[in-house]
Design an enzyme around this catalytic site. Sequence first.
Site, PDB file in Angstrom:
ATOM      1  N   VAL A  77      42.711  48.409  39.449  1.00 30.01           N
ATOM      2  CA  VAL A  77      41.922  49.266  40.321  1.00 30.01           C
ATOM      3  C   VAL A  77      40.644  49.674  39.600  1.00 30.01           C
ATOM      4  O   VAL A  77      39.619  49.936  40.230  1.00 30.01           O
ATOM      5  CB  VAL A  77      42.732  50.507  40.770  1.00 30.01           C
ATOM      6  CG1 VAL A  77      43.073  51.402  39.590  1.00 30.01           C
ATOM      7  CG2 VAL A  77      41.979  51.301  41.827  1.00 30.01           C
ATOM      8  N   ARG A 157      42.674  58.968  45.358  1.00 34.42           N
ATOM      9  CA  ARG A 157      43.982  58.515  45.842  1.00 34.42           C
ATOM     10  C   ARG A 157      45.108  58.925  44.896  1.00 34.42           C
ATOM     11  O   ARG A 157      46.141  59.444  45.314  1.00 34.42           O
ATOM     12  CB  ARG A 157      43.969  56.988  46.006  1.00 34.42           C
ATOM     13  CG  ARG A 157      43.147  56.493  47.185  1.00 34.42           C
ATOM     14  CD  ARG A 157      43.210  54.988  47.285  1.00 34.42           C
ATOM     15  NE  ARG A 157      42.512  54.347  46.181  1.00 34.42           N
ATOM     16  CZ  ARG A 157      41.277  53.868  46.239  1.00 34.42           C
ATOM     17  NH1 ARG A 157      40.593  53.973  47.355  1.00 34.42           N
ATOM     18  NH2 ARG A 157      40.711  53.301  45.197  1.00 34.42           N
ATOM     19  N   HIS A 287      49.847  52.528  28.349  1.00 36.23           N
ATOM     20  CA  HIS A 287      49.153  52.207  29.601  1.00 36.23           C
ATOM     21  C   HIS A 287      50.091  51.483  30.580  1.00 36.23           C
ATOM     22  O   HIS A 287      49.866  50.341  30.960  1.00 36.23           O
ATOM     23  CB  HIS A 287      47.918  51.336  29.320  1.00 36.23           C
ATOM     24  CG  HIS A 287      46.905  51.395  30.435  1.00 36.23           C
ATOM     25  ND1 HIS A 287      45.560  51.167  30.235  1.00 36.23           N
ATOM     26  CD2 HIS A 287      47.034  51.660  31.771  1.00 36.23           C
ATOM     27  CE1 HIS A 287      44.912  51.280  31.380  1.00 36.23           C
ATOM     28  NE2 HIS A 287      45.791  51.577  32.334  1.00 36.23           N
ATOM     29  N   ILE A 288      51.121  52.208  31.011  1.00 32.18           N
ATOM     30  CA  ILE A 288      52.129  51.628  31.896  1.00 32.18           C
ATOM     31  C   ILE A 288      52.130  52.279  33.276  1.00 32.18           C
ATOM     32  O   ILE A 288      53.134  52.232  34.000  1.00 32.18           O
ATOM     33  CB  ILE A 288      53.539  51.724  31.270  1.00 32.18           C
ATOM     34  CG1 ILE A 288      53.887  53.178  30.920  1.00 32.18           C
ATOM     35  CG2 ILE A 288      53.635  50.833  30.042  1.00 32.18           C
ATOM     36  CD1 ILE A 288      55.340  53.385  30.504  1.00 32.18           C
TER      37      ILE A 288
END
Length: 322
Positions: A77, A157, A287-288
Amino acid sequence: MRVFVTRRIPREGLAALSQAGVCSIQQWDSDEPIPRSELLAGVAGKHGLLCLLSDRIDKEVLDAAGSNLKIISTLSVGFDHLALEEIKKRGIRVGYTPDILTDATAELSVALLLATCRRLPESVEEVKNGGWTTWKPLWMCGYGLSGSTVGIIGLGRIGQAVARRLKPFGVKKFLYTGSRPKPERAVEFQADFVPLAKLAEESDFVVVTCSLTPDTEGMCNKDFFSQMKKTSVFINTSRGAVVNQEDLYQALVSGQIAAAGLDVTTPEPLPTDNPLLSLKNCVILPHIGSATYATRSAMSVLSANNLLAGLKGESMPSELQL
């Protein structure tokens, strides 16, 4: 037409590409990042590129690709790894994967917040190393969400999804900050739009979910942490560069803030000798945020479909407007 895929991706995405029958695929078939030299060689002459957040797609890569390159599809994203001005100048289209990872990242943000404020990693370690000797009234005490004020930096979001999940925990008040008020988003949580300094001063929990921009880079620094409560907990699941990590370390060591949880760092991976890793009151994940099987599979399929649409000159399912 020929495309280059910079990493091993979920099989559903690769199948979508291969079964379409519109392109030949060259892939760096490894779970590890592609070496720079291989990236430059692999992209040469390709019409499409499917890349990851960890791939720096700059002028050098675009020059190596040449004039054939018409579409870049990133399995993310975020897009701060892309040289957007240079890409726009060359008329290259960009696809990305918003929305799909919102729920997974929000879940991880809440899990990280709870693990940090209730000292879960530290408690697990105490069980393993024999530190658990008896029940003690004040041992392993942390901070709860009930009756708290939660400040969200970036009510997009993911920020909204985080607030939606935290609300049932009995949060008393939500604050948010960003480039502008967003009352249509805030109404669900009765969240108040406030300046960054006021959010820092009043929040018991600060959750960072904003995009990385020139305005947000280094935003969470010494001044910011000095305004936070000594009992407050800081959570970042956006981008590592939003935080000045040296200032965060000092805030944690000095007791200026109670604890921090990070799913993103600078750099990634974080070197094992980084001082933040020596702190019990700092929980760091690799970073999961989007790491569920379903989410990663859906991201790969969307990335493939963006790439295919770009190759055929059609409307993409998710195109970044440059």
